[in-house]
Scaffold this active site. Structure first.
Site, PDB file in Angstrom:
ATOM      1  CG  HIS A 171       0.507   6.778   5.773  1.00  0.00           C
ATOM      2  ND1 HIS A 171       1.706   7.209   6.309  1.00  0.00           N
ATOM      3  CD2 HIS A 171       0.686   5.450   5.531  1.00  0.00           C
ATOM      4  CE1 HIS A 171       2.550   6.185   6.393  1.00  0.00           C
ATOM      5  NE2 HIS A 171       1.949   5.100   5.925  1.00  0.00           N
TER       6      HIS A 171
ATOM      7  CG  HIS B   1      -0.396   1.118   7.554  1.00  0.00           C
ATOM      8  ND1 HIS B   1       0.627   0.666   8.364  1.00  0.00           N
ATOM      9  CD2 HIS B   1       0.206   1.883   6.605  1.00  0.00           C
ATOM     10  CE1 HIS B   1       1.779   1.161   7.919  1.00  0.00           C
ATOM     11  NE2 HIS B   1       1.558   1.898   6.853  1.00  0.00           N
ATOM     12  CD  GLU B   2      -1.253   2.326   3.012  1.00  0.00           C
ATOM     13  OE1 GLU B   2      -0.762   3.468   3.009  1.00  0.00           O
ATOM     14  OE2 GLU B   2      -0.566   1.305   3.038  1.00  0.00           O
TER      15      GLU B   2
ATOM     16  N   GLY C 298       0.847  -1.194   0.000  1.00  0.00           N
ATOM     17  CA  GLY C 298       0.000   0.000   0.000  1.00  0.00           C
ATOM     18  C   GLY C 298       0.878   1.237   0.000  1.00  0.00           C
TER      19      GLY C 298
ATOM     20  CB  CYS D   5       5.397   2.022   7.642  1.00  0.00           C
ATOM     21  SG  CYS D   5       4.918   3.546   6.809  1.00  0.00           S
ATOM     22  CG  LEU D   6       6.810   0.960   1.633  1.00  0.00           C
ATOM     23  CD1 LEU D   6       6.118   1.264   0.309  1.00  0.00           C
ATOM     24  CD2 LEU D   6       7.965  -0.021   1.422  1.00  0.00           C
TER      25      LEU D   6
ATOM     26  CD  GLN E 227       3.545   5.741   2.807  1.00  0.00           C
ATOM     27  OE1 GLN E 227       2.564   5.218   2.284  1.00  0.00           O
ATOM     28  NE2 GLN E 227       4.488   5.014   3.401  1.00  0.00           N
TER      29      GLN E 227
END
Ligand code: GNR
Ligand code: NI
Length: 173
Positions: free
Chosen positions: A140, A136-137, A46, A94-95, A51
């Site tokens: 963000h 999670h997204e 995702g 997480c990236l 990000q």
């Protein structure tokens, strides 16, 4: 399409609250194409627009196995309309916090409303990994990272780990 740089903690841009998309047009779709390419390249399951430094309420996702046919999903202005009391504990990554993993508890199912790639409204329940990932997204989009759900000690440890790895990568160059 282009691969963009993914911001990492403690970049303050990641704390911004993203704004809603007013119109789903070709510019929106070009951004989503870049996000998807960036996500596949990382690789991740995702990615939220913030990000890559774009403060818009847009998410891309693909939960299929690496070998399987890709099934990209696109979410514009997503909202959670309902959830359940039952919780799901899952080890998240997480990236924007590379190489750090920790368990987070979130509702097992959430009812979503969002606009898709074509700007059509979709309402559906997400469960399991889909539920974990979309929550999670969506965090963000509100400037919240999964490490914000952990103790301050674990959060600081995660940030320090990322900073150290980036410092070491720099001296290697
Ligand atoms: O690639 C990712 N994996 C992942 C694993 C468990 C829970 C959430 C995620 S999302 C993450 C990519 C990312 O950072 N999205 O914001
Ligand atoms: Ni993330």
């Amino acid at each position: 399409m282009a691969i963009k740089q993914i911001l990492t903690v403690p970049n303050p841009v990641l704390k911004q609250v993203s704004r809603s998309v007013e119109r789903v047009d070709d510019k929106t779709r070009a951004l989503m194409d870049d996000m998807l390419e960036t996500m596949y390249d990382a690789p991740g399951i995702g990615l939220a627009a913030i990000q890559i430094g774009v403060p818009l309420r847009i998410i891309v996702m693909d939960l299929t196995e690496a070998e399987a046919e890709p099934e990209p999903k696109y979410f514009i202005n997503p909202e959670i309309l309902d959830d359940v009391e039952e919780l799901r504990l899952w080890e998240e990554g997480c990236l924007s916090v590379p190489d750090f993993y920790e368990e987070v508890e979130r509702p097992e199912r959430v009812k979503l409303r969002y606009l898709n790639y074509d700007g059509e409204e979709v309402t559906e329940w997400a469960k399991g990994m889909y539920s974990t990932c979309i929550q999670h997204e969506m965090d963000h989009l509100n400037g919240v990272l999964f490490i914000d759900h952990l103790s301050r000690l674990k959060r600081q440890r995660a940030i320090k780990k990322v900073q150290k790895a980036e410092r070491e990568a720099e001296t290697d160059e």
